[in-house]
Design a protein around this motif. Structure first.
Motif, PDB file in Angstrom:
ATOM      1  N   ASN A 183       0.469  -0.849   0.056  1.00  0.00           N
ATOM      2  CA  ASN A 183       0.006  -0.149  -0.189  1.00  0.00           C
ATOM      3  C   ASN A 183       1.232   1.489  -0.146  1.00  0.00           C
ATOM      4  O   ASN A 183       2.009   1.461   0.906  1.00  0.00           O
ATOM      5  CB  ASN A 183      -0.681  -0.136   1.541  1.00  0.00           C
ATOM      6  N   LYS A 184       0.146   2.074  -0.657  1.00  0.00           N
ATOM      7  CA  LYS A 184       1.221   3.380  -0.864  1.00  0.00           C
ATOM      8  C   LYS A 184       0.584   4.270  -0.565  1.00  0.00           C
ATOM      9  O   LYS A 184      -0.339   5.053  -0.106  1.00  0.00           O
ATOM     10  CB  LYS A 184       0.997   3.981  -1.864  1.00  0.00           C
ATOM     11  N   ASN A 185       1.353   4.925   0.665  1.00  0.00           N
ATOM     12  CA  ASN A 185       1.216   6.469   1.811  1.00  0.00           C
ATOM     13  C   ASN A 185       2.669   7.130   2.187  1.00  0.00           C
ATOM     14  O   ASN A 185       3.455   6.611   1.448  1.00  0.00           O
ATOM     15  CB  ASN A 185       0.887   6.087   3.501  1.00  0.00           C
ATOM     16  N   ASP A 186       2.293   8.220   2.641  1.00  0.00           N
ATOM     17  CA  ASP A 186       3.405   9.039   2.906  1.00  0.00           C
ATOM     18  C   ASP A 186       4.517   8.335   3.741  1.00  0.00           C
ATOM     19  O   ASP A 186       5.790   7.932   3.450  1.00  0.00           O
ATOM     20  CB  ASP A 186       3.009  10.443   3.880  1.00  0.00           C
ATOM     21  N   SER A 187       4.279   7.368   4.595  1.00  0.00           N
ATOM     22  CA  SER A 187       5.335   7.054   4.923  1.00  0.00           C
ATOM     23  C   SER A 187       6.324   5.519   4.707  1.00  0.00           C
ATOM     24  O   SER A 187       7.159   5.512   4.714  1.00  0.00           O
ATOM     25  CB  SER A 187       4.470   5.891   7.045  1.00  0.00           C
ATOM     26  N   ALA A 188       4.606   5.360   3.442  1.00  0.00           N
ATOM     27  CA  ALA A 188       5.820   3.817   3.037  1.00  0.00           C
ATOM     28  C   ALA A 188       6.632   5.224   2.345  1.00  0.00           C
ATOM     29  O   ALA A 188       7.863   4.703   1.469  1.00  0.00           O
ATOM     30  CB  ALA A 188       5.053   3.381   2.374  1.00  0.00           C
ATOM     31  N   ASP A 189       6.455   5.864   1.539  1.00  0.00           N
ATOM     32  CA  ASP A 189       6.931   6.525   0.313  1.00  0.00           C
ATOM     33  C   ASP A 189       8.364   7.069   1.534  1.00  0.00           C
ATOM     34  O   ASP A 189       9.211   6.874   0.240  1.00  0.00           O
ATOM     35  CB  ASP A 189       6.800   8.032  -0.083  1.00  0.00           C
TER      36      ASP A 189
END
Length: 264
Positions: free
Chosen positions: A4-10
């Motif tokens: 999943n893509k989110n700010d933390s993963a980015d």
């Protein structure tokens, strides 16, 4: 980023990317960027011209008028086709088809004008003139190579430059067993295509292709020979620009002899 893509993963992916070993790409000059812009605009015009030709052939096929592929076949047949269809179809359609056909001449003029400007720039650029002496390297390949490479010294060798263009085999394997695949196609698609077309032209049209190519043709399929020659052309381009030497047809690269000191 996987999952999943989110700010933390980015943020995590950016941090991981900065920790990986990498090498900076040479910064291009504004002149080199301008030449690449001309190439992109010419490429777009050529693409649009091809689309226009295919569209005209497809529309006229719906009315039973089948023409051969290619621009020459279209130019030979379309005048008679429009004349035959003028008695069956509305005038508004015939006039529009004729306008689209005449518009191809405008595209031809725009493409020719860009090529003329590239020719003028190549006459003024010493690097482009030097690599244009290589068989299979013409106006488009010479100007695109100089502008795309940026600076030859940004690559450690001609082999690295050809790998950067995607002209080397990909590989897979583990446990010490390596299997070579087709060319990786990881580099600049436009310049790689120009080099391959130039290599194919040398093989098909050159009076003397050379003993190396003749021996390779006996052992490998044609497309493999074409890519191998394109790889050799890319490495030659790098050598000429990196060492600032003119092209020599019969030049043979010799590794320098290293002196070995013997301890007593």
């Amino acid at each position: 980023v996987t999952g999943n893509k989110n700010d933390s993963a980015d943020a995590r992916a950016i941090w991981m990317a900065t920790q990986m070993p990498s090498r900076e790409v040479a910064v291009k000059t504004e002149a080199q960027q301008a030449i690449l812009a001309l190439h992109r605009m010419r490429q777009q015009l050529v693409k649009f011209r091809t689309m226009q030709i295919n569209s005209l052939r497809g529309l006229l096929t719906e009315y039973g008028e089948v023409m051969g592929t290619g621009r020459p076949a279209l130019d030979r047949a379309i005048a008679g086709v429009l004349e035959r269809l003028s008695g069956r179809l509305p005038t508004i359609l015939i006039d529009t088809l004729r306008e689209q056909w005449n518009g191809l001449n405008t595209l031809d003029q725009q493409i020719a004008q860009i090529e003329h400007r590239l020719q003028v720039w190549m006459k003024e650029d010493e690097a482009a003139r030097a690599i244009a002496a290589i068989p299979g390297v013409g106006l488009l390949t010479a100007t695109a190579a100089v502008a795309t490479m940026g600076h030859a010294k940004s690559f450690r060798s001609g082999r690295e430059f050809s790998a950067w263009l995607g002209l080397v085999p990909g590989q897979t394997g583990s446990g010490g067993k390596i299997e070579l695949l087709g060319i990786s196609k990881r580099g600049d698609t436009y310049l790689r295509t120009l080099l391959i077309h130039g290599a194919r032209s040398v093989i098909f049209h050159a009076k003397e292709s050379g003993a190396w190519i003749e021996q390779l043709q006996k052992r490998r399929p044609l497309n493999v020979v074409v890519v191998a020659l394109a790889n050799k052309m890319a490495r030659t381009i790098w050598a000429i620009l990196a060492h600032q030497k003119p092209y020599e047809k019969g030049y043979v690269s010799v590794r320098p002899i290293q002196k070995v000191s013997v301890l007593r």
